[in-house]
Motif scaffolding. Structure first.
Motif, short mmCIF file in Angstrom:
data_model
loop_
_atom_site.label_atom_id
_atom_site.label_comp_id
_atom_site.label_asym_id
_atom_site.label_seq_id
_atom_site.Cartn_x
_atom_site.Cartn_y
_atom_site.Cartn_z
N GLU A 40 29.40 85.13 41.19
CA GLU A 40 30.72 85.75 41.25
C GLU A 40 31.76 84.99 40.44
O GLU A 40 32.64 85.58 39.83
CB GLU A 40 31.19 85.89 42.70
N HIS A 74 35.06 82.14 32.18
CA HIS A 74 34.13 82.29 31.06
C HIS A 74 34.08 80.99 30.27
O HIS A 74 35.09 80.34 30.07
CB HIS A 74 34.58 83.44 30.16
N LYS A 132 32.51 85.92 36.80
CA LYS A 132 33.28 87.13 36.49
C LYS A 132 34.71 86.80 36.08
O LYS A 132 35.34 87.57 35.36
CB LYS A 132 33.29 88.08 37.68
N THR A 133 35.22 85.65 36.54
CA THR A 133 36.60 85.29 36.23
C THR A 133 36.72 84.05 35.37
O THR A 133 37.78 83.80 34.80
CB THR A 133 37.41 85.08 37.53
#
Length: 87
Positions: free
Chosen positions: A23, A29, A26-27
């Motif tokens: 998870e 990178h 996803k935020t």
């Protein structure tokens, strides 16, 4: 203080890097490259050590005074927090 869920440190081609998994990816990178000191601080946080214990470890390992080690640990932890790597 602890490493946020989903972030791990790995050795990639002889370099320590922090990456997001699951998870967290996803935020967040990319990756964060860590030098030996940064990797040692990361490991201390993973083991549940507080800032003082991590600083004492750095002082003993790198033969520096504890004031310098404490300042370095505080700065690194602040940077980790700003990057969203800590809970």
């Amino acid at each position: 203080m602890k490493i946020k869920a989903g972030f791990v440190m790995r050795d990639v081609a002889g370099q320590h890097v922090a990456i997001a998994t699951g998870e967290a990816s996803k935020t967040f990178h990319g990756m964060v490259k860590l030098n030996e000191t940064g990797a040692r601080i990361w490991e201390g946080i993973e083991k549940g050590f507080d800032e003082a214990a991590i600083a004492a470890d750095l002082a003993a390992t790198y033969e520096i005074n504890e004031e310098k080690a404490s300042a370095d640990v505080a700065k690194f932890i602040e940077q980790m927090s700003q990057q969203g790597l800590l809970e």
